[in-house]
Design an enzyme around this catalytic site. Sequence first.
Site, PDB file in Angstrom:
ATOM      1  N   ILE A   1       0.832  -1.215   0.000  1.00  0.00           N
ATOM      2  CA  ILE A   1       0.000   0.000   0.000  1.00  0.00           C
ATOM      3  C   ILE A   1       0.861   1.257   0.000  1.00  0.00           C
ATOM      4  O   ILE A   1       0.379   2.345   0.330  1.00  0.00           O
ATOM      5  CB  ILE A   1      -0.993   0.011   1.174  1.00  0.00           C
ATOM      6  CG1 ILE A   1      -0.271  -0.203   2.514  1.00  0.00           C
ATOM      7  CG2 ILE A   1      -2.043  -1.049   0.992  1.00  0.00           C
ATOM      8  CD1 ILE A   1      -1.182   0.004   3.714  1.00  0.00           C
ATOM      9  N   GLY A   2       2.108   1.096  -0.394  1.00  0.00           N
ATOM     10  CA  GLY A   2       2.978   2.260  -0.499  1.00  0.00           C
ATOM     11  C   GLY A   2       3.935   2.373   0.663  1.00  0.00           C
ATOM     12  O   GLY A   2       4.707   3.331   0.758  1.00  0.00           O
TER      13      GLY A   2
ATOM     14  N   GLY B   1       6.319   0.176   1.368  1.00  0.00           N
ATOM     15  CA  GLY B   1       7.604  -0.476   1.156  1.00  0.00           C
ATOM     16  C   GLY B   1       7.581  -1.968   1.428  1.00  0.00           C
ATOM     17  O   GLY B   1       8.625  -2.593   1.614  1.00  0.00           O
TER      18      GLY B   1
ATOM     19  N   SER C   1      -1.337  -2.481  10.689  1.00  0.00           N
ATOM     20  CA  SER C   1       0.092  -2.649  11.021  1.00  0.00           C
ATOM     21  C   SER C   1       0.491  -4.113  11.090  1.00  0.00           C
ATOM     22  O   SER C   1       1.293  -4.518  11.928  1.00  0.00           O
ATOM     23  CB  SER C   1       0.416  -1.979  12.371  1.00  0.00           C
ATOM     24  OG  SER C   1       0.089  -0.620  12.345  1.00  0.00           O
TER      25      SER C   1
ATOM     26  N   ALA D   1      10.239  -8.243  14.372  1.00  0.00           N
ATOM     27  CA  ALA D   1       9.609  -6.975  13.990  1.00  0.00           C
ATOM     28  C   ALA D   1       8.223  -6.868  14.609  1.00  0.00           C
ATOM     29  O   ALA D   1       7.553  -7.876  14.853  1.00  0.00           O
ATOM     30  CB  ALA D   1       9.505  -6.873  12.472  1.00  0.00           C
ATOM     31  N   LYS D   2       7.782  -5.645  14.840  1.00  0.00           N
ATOM     32  CA  LYS D   2       6.426  -5.386  15.317  1.00  0.00           C
ATOM     33  C   LYS D   2       5.801  -4.314  14.415  1.00  0.00           C
ATOM     34  O   LYS D   2       6.476  -3.721  13.583  1.00  0.00           O
ATOM     35  CB  LYS D   2       6.467  -4.951  16.783  1.00  0.00           C
ATOM     36  CG  LYS D   2       7.235  -5.963  17.678  1.00  0.00           C
ATOM     37  CD  LYS D   2       6.974  -5.810  19.157  1.00  0.00           C
ATOM     38  CE  LYS D   2       7.725  -4.665  19.776  1.00  0.00           C
ATOM     39  NZ  LYS D   2       7.637  -4.648  21.263  1.00  0.00           N
ATOM     40  N   GLY D   3       4.503  -4.096  14.569  1.00  0.00           N
ATOM     41  CA  GLY D   3       3.798  -3.177  13.679  1.00  0.00           C
ATOM     42  C   GLY D   3       4.250  -1.730  13.827  1.00  0.00           C
ATOM     43  O   GLY D   3       4.798  -1.333  14.851  1.00  0.00           O
TER      44      GLY D   3
ATOM     45  N   GLY E   1       2.689   1.048  11.268  1.00  0.00           N
ATOM     46  CA  GLY E   1       1.836   2.008  10.555  1.00  0.00           C
ATOM     47  C   GLY E   1       0.871   2.757  11.457  1.00  0.00           C
ATOM     48  O   GLY E   1       0.723   3.974  11.345  1.00  0.00           O
ATOM     49  N   GLU E   2       0.170   2.036  12.335  1.00  0.00           N
ATOM     50  CA  GLU E   2      -0.819   2.725  13.180  1.00  0.00           C
ATOM     51  C   GLU E   2      -0.158   3.500  14.318  1.00  0.00           C
ATOM     52  O   GLU E   2      -0.515   4.653  14.557  1.00  0.00           O
ATOM     53  CB  GLU E   2      -1.853   1.733  13.748  1.00  0.00           C
ATOM     54  CG  GLU E   2      -2.081   0.468  12.972  1.00  0.00           C
ATOM     55  CD  GLU E   2      -3.030   0.651  11.811  1.00  0.00           C
ATOM     56  OE1 GLU E   2      -2.711   0.130  10.732  1.00  0.00           O
ATOM     57  OE2 GLU E   2      -4.069   1.298  11.977  1.00  0.00           O
TER      58      GLU E   2
END
Lengths: 709, 709
Positions: A435-436, A438, A477, A664-666, A668-669
Site C-alpha cells: 500500500i505504499g 515499502g 500494522s 519486527a512489530k507493527g 503504521g498505526e
Amino acid sequence: MLHAVIVRCPHAHARVRAVDTSQAERMPGVRAVFTGTTPEAALAWRFGEPSSPFKQSSFLFDPHCRYAGDEVAAVAAETLQEAAEAARAVRVEYEVLPFVIDPRQALRPDAVSLHPDGNRVGEPLVWERGRLEDGFASADVVLEESYSTPCVIHTTLETHGCVAQWDGQRVTVWESTQGVWEVQEDLAAVLGLPRSSVRVICRYIGGGFGSKYRLDKHTLIAVLLARRTARPVKLCLSREESFLCVGNRPSAQMRLKAGLTRKGVLTALQLVNLGVPGAYPDDTDVGYLVWDLYRCPNVRIEETSVMINAGKSRAMRAPGFPQCAWALEQMIDALAEKIGMDPIELRLANAKDFLYRRNETPRLTSTALDRCLREGARAFGWAEARRRPRAEGHLRRGVGVAAGMWPNPGGPPGSAIVKLHADGSVNLNIGTTDIGTGTKTVMAMIVSEEMGVPLEAIQIEYADTATTQYAKVSGGSQTVITTGPAVREAALEVKRQLLELAAEELKVPAAELDLRDGQVVHAGGAGEPRPLSKLQALGQRQVLIGVGQRRPNPPGAQGLPFVAQFAEVEVDTRTGEVRLSRFLAAHDSGRVMNRLTYENQVFGGIAMGLGLGLTERRVLDRHTGRALSASWHDYKIPTALDVPGEMECLPVDPHDTECNNLGAKGLGEPATIPTAAAIANAVYHATGIRFTEAPITPMDVLRRLAERR
Amino acid sequence: MLHAVIVRCPHAHARVRAVDTSQAERMPGVRAVFTGTTPEAALAWRFGEPSSPFKQSSFLFDPHCRYAGDEVAAVAAETLQEAAEAARAVRVEYEVLPFVIDPRQALRPDAVSLHPDGNRVGEPLVWERGRLEDGFASADVVLEESYSTPCVIHTTLETHGCVAQWDGQRVTVWESTQGVWEVQEDLAAVLGLPRSSVRVICRYIGGGFGSKYRLDKHTLIAVLLARRTARPVKLCLSREESFLCVGNRPSAQMRLKAGLTRKGVLTALQLVNLGVPGAYPDDTDVGYLVWDLYRCPNVRIEETSVMINAGKSRAMRAPGFPQCAWALEQMIDALAEKIGMDPIELRLANAKDFLYRRNETPRLTSTALDRCLREGARAFGWAEARRRPRAEGHLRRGVGVAAGMWPNPGGPPGSAIVKLHADGSVNLNIGTTDIGTGTKTVMAMIVSEEMGVPLEAIQIEYADTATTQYAKVSGGSQTVITTGPAVREAALEVKRQLLELAAEELKVPAAELDLRDGQVVHAGGAGEPRPLSKLQALGQRQVLIGVGQRRPNPPGAQGLPFVAQFAEVEVDTRTGEVRLSRFLAAHDSGRVMNRLTYENQVFGGIAMGLGLGLTERRVLDRHTGRALSASWHDYKIPTALDVPGEMECLPVDPHDTECNNLGAKGLGEPATIPTAAAIANAVYHATGIRFTEAPITPMDVLRRLAERR
C-alpha cells in the site's frame, strides 16, 4: 473497455419514487443503465466484514437514500464523457425526507429514523473491570473532562476505482485495494461464485489508510455492468465521491473521568463515548487505549454508536486510537500537572508488561514504552524544553508528549512461496498488497539476506488471488509481521533444498555450506565458491520451490508496538495559528526492517495526526445536510509547508526474539496514534489553555485567548 | 502500444551493402527503425537450444542474408499501417549472390557456401549396432529403395507474434509460444538479465506443432524496440512470414536397405539420409524408427545434413518420425509381399518389449503395439478389406497399414501447486502452455477426481514464468505425462492436509475420511457429510497449498506410446486423385485422460499426415530461389473436405501402472507418425504402384499409371 459513472442522491435523506433512464439510454455511446429495478442489480448489500455484527443492509441501489451521495443508478458508456453526460440525463424523482446530522438529536425517540430499527447501532457496548467506585474512592485526585474529535476523511491520493472483466463464468477485477482476498471473498459471496472464479488483482494503490479494505459498491456495480455489456468496465470515483462515499474516521464525543493517587498511581478510568458512523452501521468504538495502555485496576468504558444522514465511516489508520489518545493523553497531562509530576514520569509509573484480557493477562514478549519515553525525551531535549521561556513577543512556545500502543501482534494465516531459478534469480510470491509502505522492498530484503541473492535478481509477484498466496489485508500494522515471517520461512526452505543439492554435488556436508552473493560458499571460507548458475543439480531441477507459513505467536504472549511522541509548537497569538516547529517520534516497533520506509511511515503518520489535531474536519451544512468539505479546496490536509521542519524518528529496538521470526512489530498505526494529543499537550504547555475539541483551529485559539483576556 | 514490422531480404542469397532509413524515420508515426548497425540490435544470434550442438550463428540483422526472408531491419510505429509503410520505405542496397537450393549441389565442393565452414552441418552422424554384412548375409530377401519426403510447413492458424513491455529493468513478453520457460531462458541469456527479470506469458496459442518452441528473432526485435521506445510493442508476423521464416519439417532423401528371412525375421536395416535444414543448421535426423521400432540385430544409419538458401527447418510434430515411417513402413509392406506374409503378421513377428540403447536394453513398462495391430485390424475389418475387389470402373480401392512409436516417456523436472480456498474452490497453478490439446481440461479433471471438487470450482493459472511453476515445453507428447503426475501429487498433498484438519475437527481418523462433491465424507458412508465451506479449520487457514513434483521414471524402464493406423483409399484413374475414404487409428497411449481431447489429437494428427502424404510441399523457384508456396492459396493443407468421412480412433489401454502415477503415455506425435505411410501402402494395394516420393499428387499418379500402360 467501457467507462462507468454512478448517479448519486443529492439529498441528505430522500426516497426514490421513480427513475427515468429513457433519455440516458438513447444517448451516444451508452451501453447500459442500471437502477434499483434492474434485475441483476437488485442485490442486497451489507456493509462491513462477513463476520461483522452489523447486519443492517441496504440494496445496491437502495430507494431509501440516507445521505447525499447514496447510489441511485449507474451508466456504462464508450467514453468517460459519454457516461458522465448520460448520468446527468438520468431523471430521478425523489421524495425529500427530513434529515438529522446531529448525533444527540439522532438519539432522541422522535428523531427521523434512518433504518427500521432506529438510529442506534445496537445496544451500548460496556467493558468493565474492577470496581469503578472503589477506584475513584481511593484516588487523591479525580478529573473529568469532555473531549471530541471530528469526522476526518482518508483523502487517498488515488481515488477508489477498478476495472472489471468477465471471461466466461470468471470475473477479474483490477482494484485499488488493500486486500485482494477480502474483495475476492465478498465478491464471490455476493455473486454466488466459487472464490477461484473471482480473481482480484492490485498492481498499485495510491493510498488506502483503511478506506480500501473490502468490497465497495462501486466495484460490484462495475462487475455487474461488465457482465451485462460483455465488455471490460472501468469505474473510478471522482475526487468529490472519494470525500463523500468511501469512508471517514467517525467523530467521537468522549467523556473521560480519571482517578489518581498523589504518588501517581492510576486508580480508575471511566470513558463514555458517542461515536457516529454516518448513515450505515460501523465500528465506532474508541476505548482500547483507556483499557490497556496503562496499569489501572478499575475501568469502565461505554460506547454508543448512532447513525446520522452523512457518509459512512470506515476503518481509518488505527481505528478509534487517535480519538482515544486525544482524550486519555490530554487527561494524563492534566493529572500530572495536578500532582506536580512530570508527565513522562507519570506515564512511566503506570506502564506495564502485560495485557488485560477477559480471563487472563497475556504477557508482552517485549515492551519498550519506557525506553520510548526516556530515550525520546533525552533525544528531544525534553527537560530543557520544558524549562525554556514560553513567551517571545506574540509567540508562545511549548512542548508536549503523548504515548500509545497498538494491539495487533500479527499471526496466521499467511503463506509465501519462493521460487529459485536455475540462474540463481528469484520470484517471491506473496498475496500482499504493497500500500505504499515499502512491503515489496522489505520482503525482497528478507529473501536477499536469507538466500544471499542480490536484490536486483529478486522479483515479487503480489496481490493476485489467482496466482499468489493468501495474505491478510494490508492494514492494521500487520503486513510485515504477518507476511514477513512466512517469506523468511520460504526462503530458508529453498536454502535448505539448495544446500542439500550442493552438498551432494560438491561432496561437502550441507552444514558446512552457506549462500552468499549468488554463490554457494564454504562456511569456513575454504574451497572455491560455486555460483548458483553453475550448480548442475539446480540446472536439472530448473526451479526450486519453498513454501513458508506464518506460524502462530508464542502461547500466552504477544509482541506489540509502543510509541511516545514529542511535539514542540509555536502559537501565534495574533493569528491564532499553531505551528508545529519540531517533532520526535520514538517507536518500539521491534527490528527496523528498512530505515527509509520505516521513517516514511512515521513521518506520514505524524502528518496525518497533525491534520486531526489542527486542520481537518468534515463540515455538514445544517440547512441541507450535505457535506460542504468535499474537495481538497474545502478540506484542509497538511502539506509539505505544514509538517515540522525538524521531524525525527527514533527507533527503539528491544531485540524481541520471541514475537515472531523477524523480531519486527507493527508500525503504521502507532505512528499516528498519539500525534494529535502530543500537539494538544504542547499547545497547553505554550498557552495554558486546554483545547479538548479537535481540530485546534486559529479561530478557536483566538477565541480562547480572547476569553482569557 | 506500438506496432512493429520487419524488413526482410527479397533475395535467396545476398549481402547487405547499406541500409538507408532516413526516409522511413521521417514518416508519420514512426518511433524507431532498427538495422544491423543499430547498437543495441547488434546481437549475435544462435538458432536452437542452448544445449544444441549447432553453434553456427548469425546476427539479429545479419548483413549476410541466406534466404529470401532473412531479417534486415525493423520499424516500430504508432499503427500497423504506418509501420508497414515505413518498412517499405527502408532502402536496402544488396549485393545479390549466387544461390543453391538443391541439396546434392550444395554438397559439392564448388558449391556456393552459406557459412564460413561450408554447407554441411557437421560430419555425417552414424549409428550402428551388430554387423550389417552378417545381417544381409543371413537374409533370404534383401530389398533396397529410395524414398523422399518434402519440406512441409507448420501452418499454424495463428501466426507467430508477441507483445513486449518493459517496466524498469524487467521485461514482460506475451508470446504465442509452446514454452514460456524456454523463451524466458533464451531471452534472459541474450539480454544478460536474471531470469526473474524476464516474464513470459502465454494466454492462448493458435497452434504451434513445434514451430513455437523457443525464442524467435521477431520476439527479440520486439523486446529491443520496446526498450528503445519505452512503449509496449506488438509484433505479429504476417501469413507470408509464417510460411517463410519460422520453420518447417526438413525434407528427407532416404535410401533404405532391408534384409529378411523367409520366416519373417528382420536381419538387417541400413538407412542413409540426406536432410535439409534450410539456411541455418538444425536437427534433420530421421533414423530413430529404423533403429528401434522393430527387433533387428544389425542396423546402420547414416545421417547427413546440408544447408541450402531456404527458410530454416525446426522441430515439427514428431521430428524425423513421419519421414522415417514413410520409408520403413513402406519397406515392411514390400518385404511382407515378397515373402507372402500379411503385413500385420510381419510387424507382429518383429515387435519387441525393450529399447536398444548404447550399453543397455531398457524394458518398456508396457507395450501394446501388438494389440494396436490386432484390435485395430479387427475393428477396421482388415482381412475382409484386403480381399475385396480393388477395381470398380475408373476407381481403384485399397487398404494399408503402418505402425509407429514415440520415445519420450516424460519425466522431471516439473512442478504444480494446488491452492484450495476456504469455500472449497481451487486454483491449480502450472507453468504449462495449453497448445490447444486440452491440457487445462485434463489437469482440471485430475484435480477434480483426486479432490472431489466439481470442475466448475477449479480455475487454472498457467504458462507465466513469474507466477506459475516450471514446466517443460508443451511438445514432444510430454505435457500430460510430465505435468500431470505433478498435478496429481499436488492434489493428493492438499487432500492429505485437508483430511488431517477434518479428522481433528470431526474427531474421526483421517483414514476413515474421503472427499466427494466438495464435501468431507465418511469412507464407510456413515456420518453426516461436511461441506468444505463449513469446515472451520479450513476457514481459519483460508487457503491450503500443496506442491507436487514430477518424480523420476522407474529405473531401467520407460513407458512409451505405440500406434498402428489403417487407411482405405480410392484412387481415381481418370483424375489421379487419391481420396482417403476410411481411416482407423489404434493407439496405445496408456490411459485415456479425456476421450474428446484424445480423439481430437488423433484426428488432427491424421489430417497432418494426410497433408504430408498427399498434398503439402514447399516449392522453391529454381530461377530465383524464392519460395513459391508462401500462402494458403499456394500451399495445400487438408481441409474438412479432404479428411476421411469415416475416421475412427481406437484407444488401446494396457493399464500401465508403472510408467507414471497416471498410467498415461504420450499421444500428440504418434498420431501423425505412420499416417502418410499407411496411405502410401493403401495406394500400393489399390494400384500396385509404389509411390516412394511424398506427396502423392494427382500428376504423379496419372504419370505412373500412364507409364505402366
